[in-house]
Scaffold this motif. Structure first.
Motif, PDB file in Angstrom:
ATOM      1  N   ASP A  10      15.218 -42.011  12.381  1.00 35.64           N
ATOM      2  CA  ASP A  10      15.869 -41.667  11.108  1.00 35.64           C
ATOM      3  C   ASP A  10      17.159 -40.921  11.395  1.00 35.64           C
ATOM      4  O   ASP A  10      17.153 -39.790  11.877  1.00 35.64           O
ATOM      5  CB  ASP A  10      14.930 -40.814  10.271  1.00 35.64           C
ATOM      6  CG  ASP A  10      15.503 -40.512   8.886  1.00 35.64           C
ATOM      7  OD1 ASP A  10      16.587 -41.042   8.568  1.00 35.64           O
ATOM      8  OD2 ASP A  10      14.864 -39.752   8.146  1.00 35.64           O
ATOM      9  N   GLN A  11      18.322 -41.579  11.098  1.00 33.58           N
ATOM     10  CA  GLN A  11      19.616 -40.946  11.322  1.00 33.58           C
ATOM     11  C   GLN A  11      20.503 -41.018  10.077  1.00 33.58           C
ATOM     12  O   GLN A  11      21.719 -40.877  10.159  1.00 33.58           O
ATOM     13  CB  GLN A  11      20.331 -41.603  12.526  1.00 33.58           C
ATOM     14  CG  GLN A  11      19.541 -41.521  13.820  1.00 33.58           C
ATOM     15  CD  GLN A  11      20.287 -42.082  15.017  1.00 33.58           C
ATOM     16  OE1 GLN A  11      20.774 -41.341  15.845  1.00 33.58           O
ATOM     17  NE2 GLN A  11      20.390 -43.403  15.086  1.00 33.58           N
ATOM     18  N   ASP A  12      19.869 -41.301   8.905  1.00 36.26           N
ATOM     19  CA  ASP A  12      20.646 -41.395   7.658  1.00 36.26           C
ATOM     20  C   ASP A  12      20.837 -40.003   7.059  1.00 36.26           C
ATOM     21  O   ASP A  12      20.388 -39.002   7.618  1.00 36.26           O
ATOM     22  CB  ASP A  12      19.946 -42.330   6.674  1.00 36.26           C
ATOM     23  CG  ASP A  12      18.520 -41.890   6.376  1.00 36.26           C
ATOM     24  OD1 ASP A  12      18.298 -40.667   6.193  1.00 36.26           O
ATOM     25  OD2 ASP A  12      17.622 -42.751   6.340  1.00 36.26           O
ATOM     26  N   LYS A  13      21.483 -39.977   5.865  1.00 35.83           N
ATOM     27  CA  LYS A  13      21.746 -38.704   5.197  1.00 35.83           C
ATOM     28  C   LYS A  13      20.829 -38.459   4.005  1.00 35.83           C
ATOM     29  O   LYS A  13      21.054 -37.524   3.249  1.00 35.83           O
ATOM     30  CB  LYS A  13      23.211 -38.642   4.745  1.00 35.83           C
ATOM     31  CG  LYS A  13      24.179 -38.511   5.908  1.00 35.83           C
ATOM     32  CD  LYS A  13      25.605 -38.254   5.418  1.00 35.83           C
ATOM     33  CE  LYS A  13      26.553 -38.033   6.568  1.00 35.83           C
ATOM     34  NZ  LYS A  13      27.933 -37.730   6.094  1.00 35.83           N
ATOM     35  N   ALA A  14      19.826 -39.311   3.865  1.00 31.38           N
ATOM     36  CA  ALA A  14      18.890 -39.120   2.752  1.00 31.38           C
ATOM     37  C   ALA A  14      17.972 -37.949   3.069  1.00 31.38           C
ATOM     38  O   ALA A  14      17.405 -37.879   4.156  1.00 31.38           O
ATOM     39  CB  ALA A  14      18.076 -40.383   2.531  1.00 31.38           C
TER      40      ALA A  14
END
Length: 418
Positions: free
Chosen positions: A352-356
């Motif tokens: 997980d490397q998103d901004k959510a």
């Protein structure tokens, strides 16, 4: 006997006639003179003997007494002298025997007096003293010799140990030498093989040079044709494109983890993902364009073109940095639904490397993409060609008048910028 002679002489007369008158016979008082008895005449007048004869008688009588006494004294003195003279002789004999027993002495059998033996004794004693000194020197030399022998023994032991060490080193050196010799022999064999190969290569080179000369002649004769070919190749290179993603029938599962998306998967002739590593290697310089072609369920076609596209540009460790997307310069009829993802890291269901802030976009929408919070496009979502699609499918928002339009076909291609 001497007395008889004297009597015989007294019987001789003054005129030398023998047979004279004999001594008178004692007729008076007897007396003792000088121990000898004689008769004194009773009447002096009757004594006709002259006085001198009487004196002679007395003298000879005394001699007869004294002479034996003297002889006795002489015998005693002789015995005493003989005893005292024999005592030194014994001493001389004992001294000679002592001299004979001394070491380094040679008895002188001609010595017969004390002085001779005393001199021999002094000489022998001097030799004995010299012998004792020599014996002391010999003893000291023996001790020094024993010390030297001990040192020699220690030196021999040390030398023996050093010799064993040197022998071991020599043995190791021999083994190393044998190894080197074996390697040298192998090297000689390899050199011989190389020489043979060199000979063969030289022969092949000569043949190749001959062929090259022929080819060069042909190239020179066809220079114009070659220039045209090079121009065509350059044009083809500029027009050449590489497909990095394709979806057309749902035959390949795109809901995968990080390792698959990093290395790539699928069939290059059918559905596939080229892989983040490969896309980075192609586009890191930043001189590439991206074109995305779409076909929706009703058969309509759309496209989106981005003049600048790269993955992991200027990144020293793109794996650690998450292969970030850089895209700009949109043109086309599909709508710009990728610009909002520019600068984002790639996210998969296991990374997980998103901004959510509420979860993992890849898990929530069953795909893998450069999610922001979360997406305007999700081209790696679940494949569905017809009917109504949801937010977990592969979609490009607002394409063909519908927010989640199903994609029958989608293809992403890159090519060098013209």
């Amino acid at each position: 006997m001497e007395l008889q002679n004297m009597q015989d002489r007294s019987a001789t007369t003054d005129d030398g006639v023998s047979g004279g008158a004999s001594l008178p016979v004692a007729v008076g008082q007897s007396e003792t003179r000088l121990g000898l008895p004689f008769q004194r005449p009773s009447n002096r007048r009757q004594d006709t003997t002259p006085w001198w004869r009487l004196f002679v008688q007395i003298r000879w009588g005394s001699i007869l007494v004294v002479v034996p006494t003297l002889l006795l004294v002489v015998l005693v003195i002789q015995n005493i002298v003989f005893f005292h003279l024999n005592r030194p002789q014994d001493i001389v004999k004992e001294l000679g025997a002592l001299v004979a027993t001394l070491p380094n002495s040679i008895p002188d059998h001609n010595c017969s007096n004390l002085a001779c033996h005393w001199a021999a004794l002094q000489t022998a004693l001097a030799k004995l003293k010299a012998g004792q000194e020599a014996l002391a020197e010999l003893k000291a030399g023996q001790e020094a010799g024993q010390t030297a022998l001990a040192e020699l023994k220690a030196g021999q032991e040390a030398g023996q140990e050093a010799g064993q060490t040197a022998l071991a080193e020599l043995k190791a050196g021999q083994e190393a030498g044998q190894t080197v010799l074996a390697e040298l022999k192998a090297g000689q064999t390899a050199l011989a093989e190389l020489k043979a190969s060199h000979t063969a290569i030289c022969s092949d080179l000569e043949a190749s040079q001959s062929l090259l000369a022929k080819v060069w002649e042909e190239i020179r004769s066809n220079k114009g044709l070659l220039n045209e070919t090079l121009k065509d190749l350059e044009t083809d290179y500029k027009n050449m494109s590489q497909v990095i993603q394709r979806r057309k029938d749902g035959s390949v599962d795109f809901y995968r983890g990080w390792n698959d998306y990093r290395k790539g998967f699928g069939d290059l002739a059918g559905e596939h993902w080229l892989g983040l590593q490969n896309i980075h290697a192609l586009t890191a310089s930043g001189a590439y364009q991206l074109r995305i072609d779409f076909t929706i369920f009703n058969g309509s076609n759309y496209y989106a073109l981005y003049d600048d596209f790269s993955v992991g540009r200027n990144s020293l460790d793109p794996e650690k940095d998450g292969y970030p997307l850089l895209v700009s310069g949109y043109s086309g009829n599909a709508g710009d639904n990728l610009a909002s993802h520019s600068g984002m890291k790639f996210t998969t269901k296991d990374r997980d490397q998103d901004k959510a802030s509420g979860g993992n976009c890849a898990n929530d929408y069953k795909g893998a993409w450069w999610y922001n919070n979360c997406y305007d496009s999700n081209l790696n979502g679940m494949y569905k060609a017809t009917d109504t699609c949801g937010n977990t499918n592969a979609v490009w928002h607002d394409l063909g008048g519908s927010y989640n339009t199903c994609l029958r076909f989608v293809e992403m291609r890159i090519r060098p910028r013209k």
